[in-house]
Write an enzyme that holds these catalytic residues in place. Structure first.
Site, PDB file in Angstrom:
ATOM      1  N   TYR A 138       0.818  -1.218   0.000  1.00  0.00           N
ATOM      2  CA  TYR A 138       0.000   0.000   0.000  1.00  0.00           C
ATOM      3  C   TYR A 138       0.853   1.270   0.000  1.00  0.00           C
ATOM      4  O   TYR A 138       0.321   2.371   0.009  1.00  0.00           O
ATOM      5  CB  TYR A 138      -1.096  -0.004   1.065  1.00  0.00           C
TER       6      TYR A 138
ATOM      7  N   LYS B  60       4.880   3.432   5.211  1.00  0.00           N
ATOM      8  CA  LYS B  60       5.561   2.487   4.311  1.00  0.00           C
ATOM      9  C   LYS B  60       5.915   3.163   2.982  1.00  0.00           C
ATOM     10  O   LYS B  60       6.924   2.798   2.357  1.00  0.00           O
ATOM     11  CB  LYS B  60       4.691   1.258   4.069  1.00  0.00           C
TER      12      LYS B  60
HETATM   13  P1  NAP Z   1       4.387  -8.215  13.804  1.00  0.00           P
HETATM   14  O1  NAP Z   1       4.119  -9.651  14.105  1.00  0.00           O
HETATM   15  O2  NAP Z   1       3.391  -7.195  14.211  1.00  0.00           O
HETATM   16  O3  NAP Z   1       5.795  -7.877  14.442  1.00  0.00           O
HETATM   17  C1  NAP Z   1       6.240  -6.586  14.601  1.00  0.00           C
HETATM   18  C2  NAP Z   1       7.586  -6.687  15.311  1.00  0.00           C
HETATM   19  O4  NAP Z   1       8.096  -5.374  15.465  1.00  0.00           O
HETATM   20  C3  NAP Z   1       7.476  -7.329  16.679  1.00  0.00           C
HETATM   21  O5  NAP Z   1       8.520  -8.269  16.822  1.00  0.00           O
HETATM   22  C4  NAP Z   1       7.699  -6.162  17.631  1.00  0.00           C
HETATM   23  O6  NAP Z   1       8.409  -6.599  18.791  1.00  0.00           O
HETATM   24  C5  NAP Z   1       8.554  -5.226  16.798  1.00  0.00           C
HETATM   25  N1  NAP Z   1       8.377  -3.833  17.205  1.00  0.00           N
HETATM   26  C6  NAP Z   1       7.223  -3.116  17.209  1.00  0.00           C
HETATM   27  N2  NAP Z   1       7.452  -1.874  17.666  1.00  0.00           N
HETATM   28  C7  NAP Z   1       8.792  -1.807  17.967  1.00  0.00           C
HETATM   29  C8  NAP Z   1       9.636  -0.802  18.493  1.00  0.00           C
HETATM   30  N3  NAP Z   1       9.160   0.415  18.824  1.00  0.00           N
HETATM   31  N4  NAP Z   1      10.940  -1.080  18.649  1.00  0.00           N
HETATM   32  C9  NAP Z   1      11.442  -2.292  18.337  1.00  0.00           C
HETATM   33  N5  NAP Z   1      10.693  -3.291  17.828  1.00  0.00           N
HETATM   34  C10 NAP Z   1       9.370  -3.058  17.663  1.00  0.00           C
HETATM   35  O7  NAP Z   1       4.656  -7.962  12.260  1.00  0.00           O
HETATM   36  P2  NAP Z   1       4.757  -9.005  11.044  1.00  0.00           P
HETATM   37  O8  NAP Z   1       3.404  -9.350  10.580  1.00  0.00           O
HETATM   38  O9  NAP Z   1       5.721 -10.080  11.398  1.00  0.00           O
HETATM   39  O10 NAP Z   1       5.356  -8.052   9.940  1.00  0.00           O
HETATM   40  C11 NAP Z   1       6.740  -7.843   9.819  1.00  0.00           C
HETATM   41  C12 NAP Z   1       6.976  -6.770   8.793  1.00  0.00           C
HETATM   42  O11 NAP Z   1       6.325  -7.110   7.566  1.00  0.00           O
HETATM   43  C13 NAP Z   1       6.445  -5.402   9.193  1.00  0.00           C
HETATM   44  O12 NAP Z   1       7.317  -4.398   8.723  1.00  0.00           O
HETATM   45  C14 NAP Z   1       5.112  -5.345   8.478  1.00  0.00           C
HETATM   46  O13 NAP Z   1       4.687  -4.023   8.247  1.00  0.00           O
HETATM   47  C15 NAP Z   1       5.447  -6.063   7.180  1.00  0.00           C
HETATM   48  N6  NAP Z   1       4.292  -6.647   6.494  1.00  0.00           N
HETATM   49  C16 NAP Z   1       3.661  -7.756   6.994  1.00  0.00           C
HETATM   50  C17 NAP Z   1       2.627  -8.351   6.280  1.00  0.00           C
HETATM   51  C18 NAP Z   1       1.948  -9.637   6.782  1.00  0.00           C
HETATM   52  O14 NAP Z   1       1.178 -10.256   6.036  1.00  0.00           O
HETATM   53  N7  NAP Z   1       2.191 -10.095   8.000  1.00  0.00           N
HETATM   54  C19 NAP Z   1       2.194  -7.790   5.085  1.00  0.00           C
HETATM   55  C20 NAP Z   1       2.828  -6.624   4.616  1.00  0.00           C
HETATM   56  C21 NAP Z   1       3.889  -6.084   5.320  1.00  0.00           C
HETATM   57  P3  NAP Z   1       8.153  -5.961  20.265  1.00  0.00           P
HETATM   58  O15 NAP Z   1       6.675  -5.917  20.477  1.00  0.00           O
HETATM   59  O16 NAP Z   1       8.885  -6.945  21.149  1.00  0.00           O
HETATM   60  O17 NAP Z   1       8.799  -4.608  20.257  1.00  0.00           O
END
Ligand code: NAP
Length: 290
Positions: A161, A176
Site C-alpha cells: 500500500y 511504508k
Molecule cells: P508483527 O508480528 O506485528 O511484528 C512486529 C515486530 O516489530 C514485533 O517483533 C515487535 O516486537 C517489533 N516492534 C514493534 N514496535 C517496535 C519498536 N518500537 N521497537 C522495536 N521493535 C518493535 O509484524 P509481522 O506481521 O511479522 O510483519 C513484519 C513486517 O512485515 C512489518 O514491517 C510489516 O509491516 C510487514 N508486512 C507484513 C505483512 C503480513 O502479512 N504479515 C504484510 C505486509 C507487510 P516488540 O513488540 O517486542 O517490540
C-alpha cells in the site's frame, strides 16, 4: 485452477549453507512473525543473529527458535523510536560479534482504523515506529559502515500500500510509502561506500504472532487463498529466501530496488469494480459522529 505451486518446505535453501558464515545479521522485530522467519533463513545459511525489539517474551521466543537452528544469537531490548536505544543495541551487537554486515529493518506497528477515528497519538506512534524507527536504525548502521569503510546490506520491509494507499491503514500506508522512498535515497547516497539498500515487500503471509486487530480483520475474508491471484497466501520462508538472496553475493548489483513477494496480489484489478463499502462499515463500526 491450481494457482502458483507451493514453495519448497521450510528448511530448504537455494544458497550455499555457509553463505553468511562468519557474518552477523540484525533483524529488528526478529522475535516474532515474519522477522523471525527472515532471521531463521539467515541462520540456516550460517549467520550469527541479533534480534532487537521491546518485549522480553518476543526476544525469548525468537532466541529459542534461532538457537534451535544452531545460530549464535544475541537478543537485545531496543525501542527503534529511540536513537540512543538503537545505539546501545548496536554497540552490544558489535561487542559480541563485530560489526554486523546486514540490517533487516523489519519492526513496524500497525492496526486497522478508519482515518476519521484515528487519534493523533495513533498516527504518531505508527509513523514513529515504522518510518522514523527504520531511518534511525539505517542511519546508525550506515554511519558505522561509513566509518569502517566496509560494505553492507540494508533491507527495509515495506508494504504494497506504499503505492496504492491503504484504506483502513492510513498511518501505516503513509509510513511504508516513506520507507520505500527512503530506500531509494539511501541506496544512492551510500552506494559509493558499498552499502546496498533495498526494500522487500511481503504479501499476505499469515503467522501465529499476528495481532488480534489484524487477525479479526482477516477473519472477515473466509477463503483467503481464493482471494489471491496465486490461489494461495504466501509462506513465510518465501520472504526469508528473498531477503537472503538480496543480501547475498549474488544480489550485489541490486540496490534501490523494492521487491514484492506477493504472487501479484497488489496488481489485482477487476474489469468492473465491486461496489464501494466504506471502511468503517467493512470494520462493523457505527456511523461516525463527532
Ligand atoms: P508483527 O508480528 O506485528 O511484528 C512486529 C515486530 O516489530 C514485533 O517483533 C515487535 O516486537 C517489533 N516492534 C514493534 N514496535 C517496535 C519498536 N518500537 N521497537 C522495536 N521493535 C518493535 O509484524 P509481522 O506481521 O511479522 O510483519 C513484519 C513486517 O512485515 C512489518 O514491517 C510489516 O509491516 C510487514 N508486512 C507484513 C505483512 C503480513 O502479512 N504479515 C504484510 C505486509 C507487510 P516488540 O513488540 O517486542 O517490540
Amino acid at each position: 485452477m491450481t494457482g502458483i505451486p507451493a514453495p519448497p518446505a521450510v528448511g530448504d535453501t537455494a544458497l550455499k549453507p555457509d553463505t553468511f558464515g562468519g557474518q552477523t545479521v540484525i533483524v529488528t522485530g526478529g522475535g516474532t512473525g515474519l522477522g523471525k522467519a527472515v532471521a531463521s533463513e539467515f541462520a540456516r545459511l550460517g549467520a550469527n543473529l541479533v534480534i532487537a525489539s521491546r518485549k522480553p517474551e518476543h526476544l525469548d521466543a525468537g532466541r529459542a527458535a534461532l538457537e534451535a537452528l544452531d545460530a549464535d544469537v544475541l537478543a537485545v531490548e531496543c525501542d527503534i523510536r529511540e536513537p540512543e536505544s538503537i545505539a546501545t543495541a548496536f554497540d552490544a551487537a558489535a561487542e559480541r560479534f563485530g560489526l554486523p554486515t546486514v540490517l533487516v529493518n523489519n519492526a513496524a506497528a500497525n492496526f486497522p482504523v478508519p482515518a476519521e477515528d484515528m487519534s493523533p497519538n495513533a498516527w504518531r506512534t505508527v509513523v514513529d515506529i515504522t518510518l522514523n524507527g527504520t531511518f534511525f536504525c539505517a542511519r546508525d548502521f550506515g554511519r558505522r559502515h561509513l566509518d569502517a569503510g566496509s560494505p553492507a546490506s540494508i533491507i527495509n520491509i515495506g508494504a504494497t500500500y506504499a503505492w496504492t494507499g491503504g484504506p483502513g491503514f492510513a498511518h501505516s500506508a503513509a509510513a511504508k510509502a516513506g520507507v520505500k522512498n527512503l530506500t531509494e535515497s539511501l541506496a544512492v547516497e551510500w552506494g559509493p561506500y558499498g552499502i546496498q539498500v533495498n526494500c522487500l515487500v511481503p504479501g499476505l503471509m499469515p503467522h501465529e504472532d499476528m495481532t488480534t486487530d489484524i487477525v479479526s480483520n482477516l477473519e472477515r475474508t473466509h477463503d483467503k487463498d481464493a482471494c489471491q491471484p496465486a490461489m494461495r497466501v504466501g509462506e513465510r520462508q518465501e520472504l526469508g529466501w528473498a531477503a537472503t538472496f538480496l543480501a547475498s553475493p549474488y544480489g550485489r548489483f541490486i540496490s534501490g530496488h523494492t521487491l514484492v513477494v506477493d504472487g501479484a496480489n497488489w496488481q489485482r484489478r477487476s474489469l468492473t469494480n465491486p461496489a464501494v463499502i466504506p471502511v468503517r462499515e467493512q470494520m462493523g463500526r457505527d456511523p461516525f459522529t463527532l
